[in-house]
Design a protein around this motif. Sequence first.
Motif, mmCIF file in Angstrom:
data_model
loop_
_atom_site.group_PDB
_atom_site.id
_atom_site.type_symbol
_atom_site.label_atom_id
_atom_site.label_comp_id
_atom_site.label_asym_id
_atom_site.label_seq_id
_atom_site.Cartn_x
_atom_site.Cartn_y
_atom_site.Cartn_z
ATOM 1 N N GLY A 26 34.106 28.861 35.084
ATOM 2 C CA GLY A 26 34.235 28.910 36.541
ATOM 3 C C GLY A 26 33.243 29.893 37.124
ATOM 4 N N GLU A 27 33.226 30.007 38.464
ATOM 5 C CA GLU A 27 32.303 30.900 39.123
ATOM 6 C C GLU A 27 32.733 32.344 38.910
ATOM 7 O OE1 GLU A 27 31.999 29.880 43.196
ATOM 8 O OE2 GLU A 27 31.152 27.892 42.826
ATOM 9 N N ALA A 28 31.751 33.250 39.050
ATOM 10 C CA ALA A 28 32.056 34.675 38.919
ATOM 11 C C ALA A 28 33.008 35.093 40.032
ATOM 12 C CB ALA A 28 30.766 35.476 38.987
ATOM 13 N N ASP A 29 33.903 36.006 39.698
ATOM 14 C CA ASP A 29 34.873 36.483 40.671
ATOM 15 C C ASP A 29 34.214 37.442 41.656
ATOM 16 O OD1 ASP A 29 37.075 35.140 39.452
ATOM 17 O OD2 ASP A 29 37.115 36.694 37.899
ATOM 18 N N PRO A 30 34.536 37.354 42.937
ATOM 19 C CA PRO A 30 34.002 38.312 43.912
ATOM 20 C C PRO A 30 34.621 39.688 43.682
ATOM 21 C CG PRO A 30 35.647 36.915 44.940
ATOM 22 C CD PRO A 30 35.420 36.357 43.560
ATOM 23 N N PRO A 31 33.946 40.750 44.122
ATOM 24 C CA PRO A 31 34.483 42.106 43.923
ATOM 25 C C PRO A 31 35.858 42.273 44.547
ATOM 26 C CG PRO A 31 32.189 42.186 44.613
ATOM 27 C CD PRO A 31 32.628 40.758 44.772
ATOM 28 N N ALA A 32 36.743 42.904 43.811
ATOM 29 C CA ALA A 32 38.086 43.189 44.316
ATOM 30 C C ALA A 32 38.048 44.561 44.978
ATOM 31 C CB ALA A 32 39.103 43.155 43.183
ATOM 32 N N VAL A 33 37.785 44.563 46.275
ATOM 33 C CA VAL A 33 37.576 45.804 47.017
ATOM 34 C C VAL A 33 38.362 45.738 48.317
ATOM 35 C CG1 VAL A 33 35.866 47.248 48.194
ATOM 36 C CG2 VAL A 33 35.277 46.169 46.036
ATOM 37 N N GLY A 34 38.906 46.887 48.733
ATOM 38 C CA GLY A 34 39.564 46.981 50.023
ATOM 39 C C GLY A 34 41.075 47.088 49.923
ATOM 40 N N ASP A 35 41.740 47.039 51.085
ATOM 41 C CA ASP A 35 43.197 47.223 51.101
ATOM 42 C C ASP A 35 43.965 45.941 50.826
ATOM 43 O OD1 ASP A 35 42.668 45.930 53.465
ATOM 44 O OD2 ASP A 35 43.443 47.523 54.765
ATOM 45 N N ALA A 36 43.274 44.793 50.806
ATOM 46 C CA ALA A 36 43.922 43.522 50.471
ATOM 47 C C ALA A 36 43.008 42.731 49.541
ATOM 48 C CB ALA A 36 44.244 42.731 51.730
ATOM 49 N N PRO A 37 42.745 43.248 48.343
ATOM 50 C CA PRO A 37 41.770 42.616 47.450
ATOM 51 C C PRO A 37 42.268 41.295 46.878
ATOM 52 C CG PRO A 37 42.941 44.342 46.287
ATOM 53 C CD PRO A 37 43.368 44.429 47.728
ATOM 54 N N GLN A 38 41.319 40.393 46.628
ATOM 55 C CA GLN A 38 41.643 39.164 45.918
ATOM 56 C C GLN A 38 41.441 39.427 44.432
ATOM 57 O OE1 GLN A 38 42.873 36.352 47.583
ATOM 58 N NE2 GLN A 38 42.920 37.880 49.224
ATOM 59 N N ILE A 39 42.522 39.587 43.711
ATOM 60 C CA ILE A 39 42.456 39.958 42.298
ATOM 61 C C ILE A 39 42.670 38.709 41.451
ATOM 62 C CG2 ILE A 39 43.433 41.422 40.495
ATOM 63 C CD1 ILE A 39 44.405 43.293 42.705
ATOM 64 N N PRO A 40 41.689 38.337 40.632
ATOM 65 C CA PRO A 40 41.847 37.137 39.797
ATOM 66 C C PRO A 40 43.010 37.282 38.814
ATOM 67 C CG PRO A 40 39.567 37.891 39.838
ATOM 68 C CD PRO A 40 40.393 38.971 40.450
ATOM 69 N N ILE A 41 43.546 36.166 38.387
ATOM 70 C CA ILE A 41 44.575 36.183 37.348
ATOM 71 C C ILE A 41 43.989 36.780 36.082
ATOM 72 C CG2 ILE A 41 46.047 34.728 35.891
ATOM 73 C CD1 ILE A 41 46.176 32.760 38.231
ATOM 74 N N GLY A 42 44.712 37.665 35.458
ATOM 75 C CA GLY A 42 44.224 38.314 34.246
ATOM 76 C C GLY A 42 44.058 37.328 33.103
ATOM 77 N N ARG A 43 42.931 37.439 32.419
ATOM 78 C CA ARG A 43 42.667 36.585 31.261
ATOM 79 C C ARG A 43 42.477 37.494 30.047
ATOM 80 N NH1 ARG A 43 39.451 34.801 35.484
ATOM 81 N NH2 ARG A 43 39.969 32.737 36.315
ATOM 82 N N PRO A 44 43.525 37.729 29.267
ATOM 83 C CA PRO A 44 43.419 38.660 28.136
ATOM 84 C C PRO A 44 42.262 38.310 27.218
ATOM 85 C CG PRO A 44 45.705 38.067 28.519
ATOM 86 C CD PRO A 44 44.886 37.169 29.401
ATOM 87 N N GLN A 45 41.466 39.310 26.889
ATOM 88 C CA GLN A 45 40.286 39.108 26.063
ATOM 89 C C GLN A 45 40.586 39.237 24.575
ATOM 90 O OE1 GLN A 45 37.625 42.025 27.739
ATOM 91 N NE2 GLN A 45 37.218 40.809 29.556
ATOM 92 N N GLY A 46 41.790 39.635 24.231
ATOM 93 C CA GLY A 46 42.190 39.682 22.832
ATOM 94 C C GLY A 46 41.368 40.671 22.026
ATOM 95 N N SER A 47 41.059 40.278 20.799
ATOM 96 C CA SER A 47 40.354 41.184 19.882
ATOM 97 C C SER A 47 38.852 41.194 20.116
ATOM 98 C CB SER A 47 40.640 40.794 18.431
ATOM 99 O OG SER A 47 40.219 39.468 18.188
ATOM 100 N N ILE A 48 38.348 40.396 21.070
ATOM 101 C CA ILE A 48 36.917 40.371 21.360
ATOM 102 C C ILE A 48 36.716 40.695 22.840
ATOM 103 C CG2 ILE A 48 34.767 39.082 21.107
ATOM 104 C CD1 ILE A 48 36.151 37.188 19.256
ATOM 105 N N PRO A 49 36.986 41.944 23.236
ATOM 106 C CA PRO A 49 36.785 42.314 24.628
ATOM 107 C C PRO A 49 35.301 42.488 24.927
ATOM 108 C CG PRO A 49 37.405 44.239 23.376
ATOM 109 C CD PRO A 49 37.464 43.073 22.424
ATOM 110 N N THR A 50 34.981 42.492 26.198
ATOM 111 C CA THR A 50 33.619 42.762 26.609
ATOM 112 C C THR A 50 33.261 44.207 26.260
ATOM 113 O OG1 THR A 50 33.996 41.305 28.477
ATOM 114 C CG2 THR A 50 32.028 42.677 28.552
ATOM 115 N N LEU A 51 32.115 44.415 25.642
ATOM 116 C CA LEU A 51 31.639 45.755 25.323
ATOM 117 C C LEU A 51 30.184 45.821 25.759
ATOM 118 C CD1 LEU A 51 32.120 48.521 24.079
ATOM 119 C CD2 LEU A 51 31.480 47.573 21.863
ATOM 120 N N LYS A 52 29.983 46.333 26.966
ATOM 121 C CA LYS A 52 28.630 46.376 27.518
ATOM 122 C C LYS A 52 28.425 47.720 28.202
ATOM 123 C CE LYS A 52 25.473 43.996 30.684
ATOM 124 N NZ LYS A 52 25.306 42.877 31.629
#
Length: 438
Positions: A26-52
């Motif tokens: 899907g498309e990249a999520d927009p920044p979750a900023v402000g007093d009413a942020p749009q927070i994407p549903i959490g997608r657990p990364q399991g044993s291979i999390p992002t490491l950057k």
Amino acid sequence: MVFYDVLAKVVALVGAGAVKWRSLQGEADPPAVGDAPQIPIGRPQGSIPTLKMPTARGWAPGQLPVAAPGLTVNAFATGLKHPRWILVLPNGDVTVAEALQSGGKPQTLFDHAMVATMRRAAAFGESPNRITLLRDADGDGVAEERHVLLEHQKQPFGMALLGNTYYVGNTDGVMAFEYANGATTISGPGRRLTTFKSDGHWTRSLLPSPDGQRLYVGVGSLTNIAEGGMELEEGRACIYELDLQTHHCRVFADGLRNPVGLAWEPTTHRLWTVVNERDGLGDETPPDYLTSVADGGFYGWPYCYWGKTVDDRVPQDAARVATAVTPDYALGGHTASLGLCWMPAGTLPGFDVDGMVIGQHGSWNRSTLSGYRVVFVPFANGRPAGPPRDILSGFLAPDESVSYGRPVGVAIGPDAHSLLVADDVGDVIWRVAGASSR
């Protein structure tokens, strides 16, 4: 070290591949900023999390961060060793805590890779464990004197001066030292006021109450989501209130995964903090945040985030979730917002309203890096009132491969018309001011 570096690269490549695959869904999520942020549903990364995380390069001679239009930036002091936090004393001297994450034996393959990655990013190593005093006697915006105020501490971070007592937030507890106005060294042994567990998130920020009778202390969690059980997290992920007369220390608010910067909002006289939220759920899930802190408030960690959004990775406590307070203002996912100070209107040219300054140390757990800047959040009637604005940026190379610096602590300068920023990768204290304030 070669072995660990190889591990770091392997885990990073695998994590990046996983993130790339996720992004194709899907498309990249927009920044979750402000007093009413749009927070994407959490997608657990399991044993291979992002490491950057970018490689720490530091600043080339003559290279500077990018100041917002109408502002200038110069090095107030250079050649420090991992400066993290700043305290400006009443006489204009500036004290700087120099400390670094160290110790702790990696247990898993990912732990080894993470440590190697943090070393490459200059975020792990032998800690200097000292506090340095800087003096700009001629007021030209550059400190020409440097003294070791205090050494042989245990990862010092927060500092406070009340009367003739200088307080230090070491990772293992709050210490108090006798201090004479204008002194450049502290030689006494100090008195221990509290004891804290010293592993995991190690920073211990300090903020005096307006009447000088209490200290507020930020203590972060041991782990990401209490993987070792809540018994190991007892007394952590909270802000303490320390009575300086009785030395009684109590939990003021909890469920705050890693509350670092602390500041008072002068209109409502409420305590505010910036909090680093949990990892492993996605680029913008959940966002780090800026929030007022209520006495007795519970802010969700580890059971839920941004109010009552349950984290299914954690064994639940429904009664605690039901009481979770929603934070006031989202700062985007994994910005590592650490520094915090109140900035009155007019302190810097072009910043004509009151607000909070936030030092965003920068992410490691997302596919596109975030943070690596100093931002301003405007306030009105005691609350955030608009989008964040950059004060200082340019800490990160455009291709995200290297960082020239990483901002941490922020403080209003001695002249009240400048901002000081601790940069722990650049080993420098930056001074931001208007062109006429140089």
